[in-house]
Write an enzyme that holds these catalytic residues in place. Structure first.
Site, PDB file in Angstrom:
ATOM      1  CB  SER A 279     -14.219 -30.444  32.226  1.00 20.68           C
ATOM      2  OG  SER A 279     -15.393 -30.683  31.483  1.00 20.68           O
ATOM      3  CE  LYS A 285     -11.960 -35.034  31.444  1.00 23.21           C
ATOM      4  NZ  LYS A 285     -12.063 -35.052  29.972  1.00 23.21           N
ATOM      5  CG  ASN A 287      -9.583 -31.945  30.769  1.00 25.27           C
ATOM      6  OD1 ASN A 287      -9.842 -33.132  30.918  1.00 25.27           O
ATOM      7  ND2 ASN A 287     -10.508 -31.028  30.566  1.00 25.27           N
ATOM      8  NE  ARG A 318      13.313  -8.935  -4.670  1.00 25.00           N
ATOM      9  CZ  ARG A 318      13.523  -7.620  -4.803  1.00 25.00           C
ATOM     10  NH1 ARG A 318      12.519  -6.788  -4.904  1.00 25.00           N
ATOM     11  NH2 ARG A 318      14.753  -7.137  -4.818  1.00 25.00           N
TER      12      ARG A 318
END
Length: 444
Positions: A279, A285, A287, A318
Site C-alpha cells: 500500500s 498491508k 493486499n 457486409r
C-alpha cells in the site's frame, strides 16, 4: 514472441500488462496476423497454379511486421475504415512491380481482418490455456492436500454446515477445467475467412479458379485454421463463440478470486495470497492484488461479450458498423482473460491455507454449525417433535449464555446414552466432501 508496442503498454491495465496474452495481442502482433493472412492467399493460389510460386515467396518474404509503420497504418485506416486498405498498398509496394499484382488478389478487406482476428485469437488462446493448465495443477494439489481440512461452509454470508477446503479447491478446479474445455473447443474450430467482395468467391473464378472452394481449403490449411463451410462475413458465429468462452473463463476465475478475497479478510484469514501487494499509505498491508485484478476482469468481461453478441445482427453481405464494433472488445477480452489466467496461476501456486483458522472458526457458533446433524440424529432418539423443541431452546440458550451446545446437551438426561462428542464435532460432519473431492480429482 512479439514485443509490446511502446504506446500499448497497459499503463492503466495492470490485469493484463506483461502477460503472455498481452504480447500476442499488440498492434504489431495484429499487423503480423494481417500479413500472414495476405501471404497465405498468394501461397494458396500458387499451390493451385493460379499464381507463380515466385510471387508467393516474394509476398511471404515481405510480410514481416517490422518492415511496416504500424502508426502510419493506424492513421491511414481512417480513410477506408479499416487497416487492410493501407496495408495492401504498402505490401504491394514492398513486394515490387513484378509480383505486386498477386497481393490480395480476389480478396476483400474483411477476409483479411477476420482471418487475422482468428489467428490472433488462436495464438492468444494457446497462451491462456497454458496458464489455465498451471492453475488447474496448483488447485489439484491444494484439493488433495486439504481433502479433509474442515472449515465452515457459508451461505448468504453466514456459517451453514461444515465443509472441507479440499472440496472448495476441487470446485475451483472444476470451473477452471470447464473454462479450458470451452476454450479448447472454440480454438479448434476457428475458421479462416475467404469470400471475396460479397461472399460469392466470384473474383477467384475470374482469376482462373475452377473450384474456388479448393482455394479456400488450401488457404485455411496454410494458416492452420478450419475451412469454413461458407464465407461468414455476416454470419458471426466464430466471434460469438469467442465471446462466450472468454466471458465464461473470466467468470470462472472470478469465482476463485471472490472466494479468496472473502476468506482472506483480516478477521477471517483462512487463506492468503503468497505475495500480497503493498500500500502507498499503510506499510502493514499485504493486499490481495492477484485476486483483485481477476475480480476486475470478471466484472468487465460480460459487457465486452455483450457488444460482440450485439454485433450478430449484421445486415446484408457486409455490415456498416457491426463488424467494426467487434475489433476492440474482442481484443480487450483476450487480454483480460489472458491476464486473469496468468494471475490465477500465480494465485493458486502461491496460495497459503490457514487450516488452524478454519478449525477455530468452526467453533464460532458454539456448536450450532452441526444443528442440522443433531436434528436428524436426535429425532431417532427423542422423536422429531421433541428434538425440534429441545434444539430450538438450546440454540437460544447457546446464544444467550455463550455456552457450547455440546455442554448444554450433556445436561439433558434424555441424552445420557448418546455420544455427544462425536455428534457435535464439526470435523465429523462434512458429509461426502472427501469422496466428492476424490471424484472431482479424477477428471483430467
Amino acid at each position: 514472441m512479439t514485443s509490446v508496442d511502446p504506446d500499448d503498454t497497459g499503463l492503466l491495465a495492470p490485469g493484463w500488462a506483461g502477460s503472455p496474452a498481452a504480447s500476442a495481442t499488440t498492434d504489431t502482433a495484429y499487423l503480423q496476423a494481417l500479413l500472414d493472412a495476405e501471404a497465405a492467399i498468394t501461397r494458396a493460389q500458387a499451390t493451385l497454379g493460379l499464381a507463380p510460386a515466385e510471387a508467393a515467396t516474394a509476398v511471404a518474404d515481405a510480410a514481416v511486421a517490422d518492415r511496416f509503420d504500424v502508426r502510419s497504418l493506424a492513421e491511414r485506416a481512417r480513410g477506408g475504415g479499416n487497416p487492410v486498405i493501407p496495408l495492401v498498398a504498402d505490401l504491394t509496394k514492398a513486394v515490387g512491380e513484378e509480383h505486386g499484382p498477386y497481393v490480395h488478389r480476389g480478396a476483400t478487406s474483411q477476409d483479411i481482418m477476420d482471418t487475422a482476428t482468428m489467428l490472433v485469437a488462436a495464438r492468444a488462446l494457446a497462451l491462456i490455456l497454458a496458464d489455465l493448465a498451471r492453475t488447474e495443477r496448483a488447485l489439484a494439489r491444494l484439493a488433495a492436500e486439504h481433502r479433509d481440512t474442515a472449515m465452515p461452509a457459508r451461505t448468504l454470508t453466514q456459517h451453514a454446515v461444515p465443509t472441507t477446503f479440499g472440496l472448495k479447491a476441487a470446485g475451483w478446479r472444476s470451473l477452471v477445467l470447464d473454462a479450458r474445455d470451452r476454450i479448447e473447443a472454440v480454438r479448434g474450430g476457428l475458421p479462416a475467412q475467404l469470400g471475396g467482395a460479397a461472399g460469392t468467391l466470384a473474383a477467384f473464378t475470374a482469376y482462373g479458379a475452377r473450384y474456388p472452394q479448393a482455394l479456400v481449403a488450401a488457404y485455411a490449411r496454410g494458416l492452420d485454421l478450419r475451412e469454413p463451410l461458407l464465407p461468414w462475413h455476416t454470419l458471426r458465429t466464430p466471434i460469438a463463440d469467442l465471446a462466450g468462452c472468454l466471458a465464461f473463463a473470466a467468470g470462472a476465475l472470478g469465482k476463485v478470486a471472490a472466494d479468496v478475497l472473502a476468506l482472506g479478510r483480516t478477521e477471517i484469514a483462512e487463506v492468503a495470497e503468497g505475495s500480497g501487494g503493498g500500500s502507498s499509505a499503510m506499510p502493514h498491508k499485504a493486499n490481495p492484488v492477484r485476486s483483485t485484478l481477476i475480480a476486475a476482469a470478471a466484472r468487465r468481461a460480460p459487457q465486452l461479450a455483450a457488444t460482440l453478441y450485439g454485433s450478430l445482427a449484421a445486415e446484408d453481405e457486409r455490415p456498416a458498423g457491426a463488424w467494426h464494433a467487434e475489433w476492440e472488445p474482442l481484443r480487450d477480452l483476450l487480454r483480460l482473460v489472458g491476464g486473469a489466467a496468468r494471475d490465477a496461476a500465480e494465485l493458486a501456486e502461491g496460495l497459503r491455507v490457514n487450516a488452524d483458522a478454519m478449525r477455530e472458526h468452526l467453533g464460532l457458533t458454539h456448536g450450532l454449525i452441526v444443528s442440522e446433524r443433531l436434528s436428524a440424529e436426535l429425532a431417532t432418539v427423542l422423536g422429531r417433535a421433541r428434538a425440534k423443541v429441545l434444539l430450538t431452546e438450546l440454540a437460544r440458550r447457546t446464544y444467550a449464555e455463550g455456552r457450547p451446545l455440546a455442554e448444554l446437551l450433556a445436561e439433558e438426561p434424555e441424552l445420557k446414552d448418546v455420544d455427544l462428542d462425536e455428534l457435535t464435532d464439526p470435523a465429523r460432519y462434512t458429509g461426502a466432501a472427501a469422496s466428492l473431492t476424490d471424484r472431482a480429482l479424477e477428471r483430467r
